[in-house]
Design a protein around this motif. Sequence first.
Motif, mmCIF file in Angstrom:
data_model
loop_
_atom_site.group_PDB
_atom_site.id
_atom_site.type_symbol
_atom_site.label_atom_id
_atom_site.label_comp_id
_atom_site.label_asym_id
_atom_site.label_seq_id
_atom_site.Cartn_x
_atom_site.Cartn_y
_atom_site.Cartn_z
ATOM 1 N N LYS A 64 5.816 5.397 5.563
ATOM 2 C CA LYS A 64 5.018 6.330 4.769
ATOM 3 C C LYS A 64 4.944 5.918 3.300
ATOM 4 C CE LYS A 64 4.848 10.752 5.476
ATOM 5 N NZ LYS A 64 4.119 11.665 6.353
ATOM 6 N N GLN A 65 6.074 5.541 2.728
ATOM 7 C CA GLN A 65 6.089 5.218 1.308
ATOM 8 C C GLN A 65 5.228 3.992 1.002
ATOM 9 O OE1 GLN A 65 7.396 7.257 -0.961
ATOM 10 N NE2 GLN A 65 6.422 5.940 -2.490
ATOM 11 N N LYS A 66 5.252 3.033 1.911
ATOM 12 C CA LYS A 66 4.466 1.816 1.694
ATOM 13 C C LYS A 66 2.968 2.118 1.670
ATOM 14 C CE LYS A 66 6.292 -0.537 5.121
ATOM 15 N NZ LYS A 66 6.606 -1.645 6.063
ATOM 16 N N GLN A 67 2.553 3.120 2.419
ATOM 17 C CA GLN A 67 1.145 3.455 2.497
ATOM 18 C C GLN A 67 0.653 4.260 1.292
ATOM 19 O OE1 GLN A 67 -0.945 2.334 4.695
ATOM 20 N NE2 GLN A 67 0.567 1.328 5.986
ATOM 21 N N LEU A 68 1.564 4.928 0.599
ATOM 22 C CA LEU A 68 1.157 5.804 -0.491
ATOM 23 C C LEU A 68 0.417 5.076 -1.606
ATOM 24 C CD1 LEU A 68 3.983 8.428 -1.188
ATOM 25 C CD2 LEU A 68 1.627 8.842 -0.467
ATOM 26 N N SER A 69 0.979 3.970 -2.057
ATOM 27 C CA SER A 69 0.352 3.248 -3.162
ATOM 28 C C SER A 69 -1.013 2.708 -2.757
ATOM 29 C CB SER A 69 1.258 2.110 -3.637
ATOM 30 O OG SER A 69 1.515 1.195 -2.583
ATOM 31 N N ASN A 70 -1.163 2.326 -1.506
ATOM 32 C CA ASN A 70 -2.447 1.838 -1.007
ATOM 33 C C ASN A 70 -3.496 2.942 -1.047
ATOM 34 O OD1 ASN A 70 -4.305 0.056 0.399
ATOM 35 N ND2 ASN A 70 -3.859 1.240 2.236
ATOM 36 N N ILE A 71 -3.126 4.141 -0.614
ATOM 37 C CA ILE A 71 -4.053 5.277 -0.632
ATOM 38 C C ILE A 71 -4.451 5.618 -2.062
ATOM 39 C CG2 ILE A 71 -4.290 7.740 -0.153
ATOM 40 C CD1 ILE A 71 -2.396 7.303 2.245
ATOM 41 N N GLU A 72 -3.473 5.677 -2.954
ATOM 42 C CA GLU A 72 -3.756 6.046 -4.342
ATOM 43 C C GLU A 72 -4.677 5.025 -5.010
ATOM 44 O OE1 GLU A 72 -1.365 7.640 -8.261
ATOM 45 O OE2 GLU A 72 -0.320 6.341 -6.834
ATOM 46 N N GLN A 73 -4.410 3.752 -4.773
ATOM 47 C CA GLN A 73 -5.234 2.712 -5.381
ATOM 48 C C GLN A 73 -6.672 2.777 -4.873
ATOM 49 O OE1 GLN A 73 -3.898 -1.298 -4.664
ATOM 50 N NE2 GLN A 73 -5.353 -2.204 -6.093
ATOM 51 N N LYS A 74 -6.835 2.911 -3.553
ATOM 52 C CA LYS A 74 -8.179 3.003 -2.988
ATOM 53 C C LYS A 74 -8.928 4.209 -3.542
ATOM 54 C CE LYS A 74 -7.736 0.667 1.483
ATOM 55 N NZ LYS A 74 -7.795 0.829 2.951
ATOM 56 N N ALA A 75 -8.236 5.332 -3.624
ATOM 57 C CA ALA A 75 -8.887 6.549 -4.109
ATOM 58 C C ALA A 75 -9.339 6.390 -5.552
ATOM 59 C CB ALA A 75 -7.936 7.735 -3.979
ATOM 60 N N LYS A 76 -8.472 5.876 -6.400
ATOM 61 C CA LYS A 76 -8.771 5.772 -7.829
ATOM 62 C C LYS A 76 -9.796 4.689 -8.149
ATOM 63 C CE LYS A 76 -4.542 7.498 -10.027
ATOM 64 N NZ LYS A 76 -3.380 7.118 -10.869
ATOM 65 N N GLU A 77 -9.734 3.583 -7.444
ATOM 66 C CA GLU A 77 -10.553 2.434 -7.809
ATOM 67 C C GLU A 77 -11.832 2.293 -6.990
ATOM 68 O OE1 GLU A 77 -8.125 -1.059 -7.738
ATOM 69 O OE2 GLU A 77 -6.625 -0.223 -9.095
ATOM 70 N N ARG A 78 -11.808 2.734 -5.739
ATOM 71 C CA ARG A 78 -12.956 2.514 -4.870
ATOM 72 C C ARG A 78 -13.794 3.760 -4.648
ATOM 73 N NH1 ARG A 78 -12.039 0.098 1.079
ATOM 74 N NH2 ARG A 78 -10.851 -1.412 -0.171
ATOM 75 N N PHE A 79 -13.140 4.905 -4.492
ATOM 76 C CA PHE A 79 -13.853 6.108 -4.059
ATOM 77 C C PHE A 79 -14.182 7.082 -5.185
ATOM 78 C CE2 PHE A 79 -11.798 4.492 -0.232
ATOM 79 C CZ PHE A 79 -12.835 4.554 0.690
ATOM 80 N N MET A 80 -13.183 7.520 -5.954
ATOM 81 C CA MET A 80 -13.435 8.541 -6.959
ATOM 82 C C MET A 80 -14.472 8.117 -8.009
ATOM 83 S SD MET A 80 -11.826 11.171 -5.929
ATOM 84 C CE MET A 80 -11.973 10.558 -4.239
ATOM 85 N N PRO A 81 -14.497 6.854 -8.454
ATOM 86 C CA PRO A 81 -15.544 6.470 -9.411
ATOM 87 C C PRO A 81 -16.965 6.661 -8.859
ATOM 88 C CG PRO A 81 -13.783 4.848 -9.437
ATOM 89 C CD PRO A 81 -13.513 5.759 -8.276
ATOM 90 N N VAL A 82 -17.143 6.447 -7.566
ATOM 91 C CA VAL A 82 -18.457 6.633 -6.951
ATOM 92 C C VAL A 82 -18.876 8.094 -7.028
ATOM 93 C CG1 VAL A 82 -19.757 6.513 -4.775
ATOM 94 C CG2 VAL A 82 -18.178 4.665 -5.409
ATOM 95 N N PHE A 83 -17.957 8.987 -6.704
ATOM 96 C CA PHE A 83 -18.285 10.411 -6.710
ATOM 97 C C PHE A 83 -18.447 10.938 -8.134
ATOM 98 C CE2 PHE A 83 -15.461 9.959 -2.826
ATOM 99 C CZ PHE A 83 -16.528 9.674 -1.999
ATOM 100 N N GLU A 84 -17.644 10.445 -9.057
ATOM 101 C CA GLU A 84 -17.782 10.828 -10.457
ATOM 102 C C GLU A 84 -19.174 10.447 -10.975
ATOM 103 O OE1 GLU A 84 -15.998 12.247 -14.230
ATOM 104 O OE2 GLU A 84 -15.585 12.523 -12.102
ATOM 105 N N LYS A 85 -19.623 9.261 -10.630
ATOM 106 C CA LYS A 85 -20.953 8.814 -11.038
ATOM 107 C C LYS A 85 -22.038 9.662 -10.372
ATOM 108 C CE LYS A 85 -23.948 4.711 -11.097
ATOM 109 N NZ LYS A 85 -24.054 3.275 -10.719
#
Length: 223
Positions: A117-138
Amino acid sequence: MSGKVVLHYFNGRGKMESIRWLLAAAGVEFEEVFLTKREHYIKLLDDGALMFQQVPLVEIDGMQLVQSRAIMNYIAGKYNLYGKDLKERALIDMYTEGMIDLLDVIMLWAIETPENKQKQLSNIEQKAKERFMPVFEKGLANSDFLVGNQLSRADVHLLETTLTLQEIFPTILSTFPKIQAFQERMKALPRISKFLQPGSARKPPRDEDLIPTLKEVLSHYYK
């Protein structure tokens, strides 16, 4: 088959939660039948209700719908949550597919073994911040909605997705002010507000508690 909308799934989020969100946003009341024993699943198979031997299953308008994307497409189309034309629908689909990708990663993380679980957390956070949230913010830069000038399924899924992210990463939206403002507008909508209240059909974020039930009901997958 009754005239009521009936959901057949486990008593947790999983693939059904986004369907619950859409029905709530559309103001549609529904009943839930929770799979707790393998016999429940076998009966659905014997009744011919599961086209691909999988849940979720939604009974609606005299049909037995399976495959979560097909179910959500139907609900969105029926209740005017799918844009005004094909171009808007295509954009809604693109936004939605991105959010489903992110929610699927979170769903898998929720049922991961403790050592992974812990190993997956940083991957989820990075994807959300860098790949997904900027698209929705725009997408929200010049409008209250992601697509067009009215509420669509993309907006409903975005609220679900961002609230789910905040359960894991409470400050993840700190650099996305448009999404924060969007959340407040969405939460003020009466139907959404009702779904967010305690005692609603919204499920808590502990799908890992479902693992014993999943293993019993779907034992053929766990051999």
